[in-house]
Write a protein that holds these residues in place. Structure first.
Motif, PDB file in Angstrom:
ATOM      1  N   ALA A   1       0.829  -1.201   0.000  1.00 18.72           N
ATOM      2  CA  ALA A   1       0.000   0.000   0.000  1.00 18.72           C
ATOM      3  C   ALA A   1       0.866   1.255   0.000  1.00 18.72           C
ATOM      4  CB  ALA A   1      -0.929  -0.009   1.217  1.00 18.72           C
ATOM      5  N   ASP A   2       1.984   1.202   0.711  1.00 21.09           N
ATOM      6  CA  ASP A   2       2.899   2.355   0.723  1.00 21.09           C
ATOM      7  C   ASP A   2       3.450   2.639  -0.669  1.00 21.09           C
ATOM      8  OD1 ASP A   2       2.593   2.908   3.394  1.00 21.09           O
ATOM      9  OD2 ASP A   2       4.332   1.730   4.033  1.00 21.09           O
ATOM     10  N   ASP A   3       3.723   1.587  -1.453  1.00 23.61           N
ATOM     11  CA  ASP A   3       4.199   1.783  -2.833  1.00 23.61           C
ATOM     12  C   ASP A   3       3.152   2.546  -3.642  1.00 23.61           C
ATOM     13  OD1 ASP A   3       6.618   0.403  -2.476  1.00 23.61           O
ATOM     14  OD2 ASP A   3       5.659  -1.537  -2.893  1.00 23.61           O
ATOM     15  N   VAL A   4       1.906   2.161  -3.473  1.00 22.02           N
ATOM     16  CA  VAL A   4       0.825   2.820  -4.207  1.00 22.02           C
ATOM     17  C   VAL A   4       0.742   4.291  -3.830  1.00 22.02           C
ATOM     18  CG1 VAL A   4      -1.660   2.883  -4.636  1.00 22.02           C
ATOM     19  CG2 VAL A   4      -0.497   0.680  -4.398  1.00 22.02           C
ATOM     20  N   VAL A   5       0.704   4.566  -2.545  1.00 21.23           N
ATOM     21  CA  VAL A   5       0.578   5.944  -2.069  1.00 21.23           C
ATOM     22  C   VAL A   5       1.769   6.785  -2.500  1.00 21.23           C
ATOM     23  CG1 VAL A   5       0.465   7.405  -0.013  1.00 21.23           C
ATOM     24  CG2 VAL A   5      -0.888   5.295  -0.117  1.00 21.23           C
ATOM     25  N   ASN A   6       2.969   6.230  -2.368  1.00 22.04           N
ATOM     26  CA  ASN A   6       4.176   6.986  -2.730  1.00 22.04           C
ATOM     27  C   ASN A   6       4.233   7.285  -4.222  1.00 22.04           C
ATOM     28  OD1 ASN A   6       5.070   7.039  -0.079  1.00 22.04           O
ATOM     29  ND2 ASN A   6       6.328   5.198  -0.298  1.00 22.04           N
ATOM     30  N   ASN A   7       3.837   6.324  -5.060  1.00 26.43           N
ATOM     31  CA  ASN A   7       3.853   6.554  -6.507  1.00 26.43           C
ATOM     32  C   ASN A   7       2.812   7.597  -6.908  1.00 26.43           C
ATOM     33  OD1 ASN A   7       5.884   4.693  -6.781  1.00 26.43           O
ATOM     34  ND2 ASN A   7       4.573   3.030  -7.498  1.00 26.43           N
ATOM     35  N   LEU A   8       1.643   7.545  -6.279  1.00 25.44           N
ATOM     36  CA  LEU A   8       0.624   8.549  -6.565  1.00 25.44           C
ATOM     37  C   LEU A   8       1.077   9.925  -6.090  1.00 25.44           C
ATOM     38  CD1 LEU A   8      -2.132   9.492  -7.485  1.00 25.44           C
ATOM     39  CD2 LEU A   8      -3.104   8.622  -5.329  1.00 25.44           C
ATOM     40  N   ARG A   9       1.720   9.975  -4.929  1.00 22.05           N
ATOM     41  CA  ARG A   9       2.219  11.251  -4.411  1.00 22.05           C
ATOM     42  C   ARG A   9       3.254  11.848  -5.362  1.00 22.05           C
ATOM     43  NH1 ARG A   9       1.701  12.845   0.615  1.00 22.05           N
ATOM     44  NH2 ARG A   9       1.513  10.685   1.399  1.00 22.05           N
ATOM     45  N   ALA A  10       4.094  11.004  -5.943  1.00 23.33           N
ATOM     46  CA  ALA A  10       5.118  11.485  -6.871  1.00 23.33           C
ATOM     47  C   ALA A  10       4.479  12.153  -8.088  1.00 23.33           C
ATOM     48  CB  ALA A  10       6.016  10.330  -7.306  1.00 23.33           C
TER      49      ALA A  10
END
Length: 290
Positions: free
Chosen positions: A166-175
């Protein structure tokens, strides 16, 4: 702690809320526009500013937080619409379902966008969740490149990753959201090298589409033996056309600039005359008549 499974990944409710907020940040960027399927199956446009000035282009509102959440939970796919009445700008106002939404981050071409946009699309190419296409067919009015994301799609944000979290998803969207916000705040380029490479790519294309022929004719006109004489052979059996191109592009003063402010294609050399004289001197020892 209770979690929600989306695309095979477990999310907390707080993480889902963070994604909704990040999607809201992204669609608030003025240049980001959307498209979806509305009532009667028609393609409709979405934007931060609702317009009804047909035929110049209608635009319905972007999804609100509740609708974004529904799309996130459905992994960006069609889902039951959380209906709200009395909203004329609602793109799904006459349908029981909610269709996927594609967001266009940057689009540029012959008559819209800029060289910076084309370079930024190349910089976005490869960013998780972003799809960059290059549909330019060479015809006038073509789209040179376009970058898009699928609103709410979790699987797209981690496509190709092994065991994403889930952190990968959030971090990629934040980028993605932070990158587009930076462009909105006045950072014109994501990568200077991408810009320089694109300008050179356009210059080479311009050369092949007629500039090279024009330069050759200009050099022929400088021939002391007469402009209708063939250009002399070069030492070492070098190809004349290749040598002219190399000498022209190699001129230190060459300065490639876009042909206009609202285009992502076409360049001209501000030092064209000097570059031609340089080629004539360098290859044939000719000097232009004053």
């Amino acid at each position: 702690m209770e979690t929600l499974a989306i695309a095979g990944i477990e999310f907390t409710d707080a993480q889902v809320s963070t994604m909704v907020e990040l999607w809201e940040n992204l669609i608030s960027v003025d240049r980001v526009v959307g498209s979806t399927r509305g009532y009667y199956g028609t393609d409709i446009h979405l934007a931060s500013e609702v317009t009804t000035d047909y035929p110049n282009g209608n635009a319905y509102r972007m999804p609100n937080a509740r609708e974004i959440r529904a799309l996130v939970l459905a992994d960006g796919e069609a889902t039951k619409y959380p209906a709200e009445s009395g909203d004329d700008s609602n793109p799904w106002g006459h349908t029981d379902g909610m269709e996927p939404v594609t967001l266009t981050l940057i689009s540029c071409g012959d008559y819209h966008g800029s060289f910076e946009d084309a370079a930024n699309n190349r910089a976005l190419d490869g960013m998780p969740g972003v799809n960059v296409s290059y549909p330019n067919t060479g015809g006038m009015g073509s789209i040179e490149s376009e970058s898009t994301v699928e609103l709410g799609s979790v699987s797209a944000l981690v496509h190709g990753l092994d065991n994403p979290t889930a952190d990968d998803v959030v971090n990629n969207l934040r980028a993605i959201a932070d990158t587009m916000a930076g462009l909105e705040m006045g950072e014109p380029l994501l990568d200077q090298e991408k810009y320089d490479a694109y300008v050179l790519e356009q210059a080479r294309e311009w050369w092949d589409n007629g500039l090279g022929r024009d330069v050759t004719h200009e050099i022929e006109a400088m021939n002391p033996a007469g402009s209708f004489e063939e250009l002399p052979e070069l030492t070492g059996g070098r190809d004349v056309d290749d040598a002219i191109r190399e000498a022209y592009f190699g001129y230190d003063g060459t300065d490639w600039q876009p042909t206009g402010p609202n285009t992502a294609t076409g360049v001209y050399n501000t030092a064209h005359e000097d570059a031609v004289k340089h080629v004539a001197r360098e290859l044939f020892g000719w000097a232009a008549s004053e």
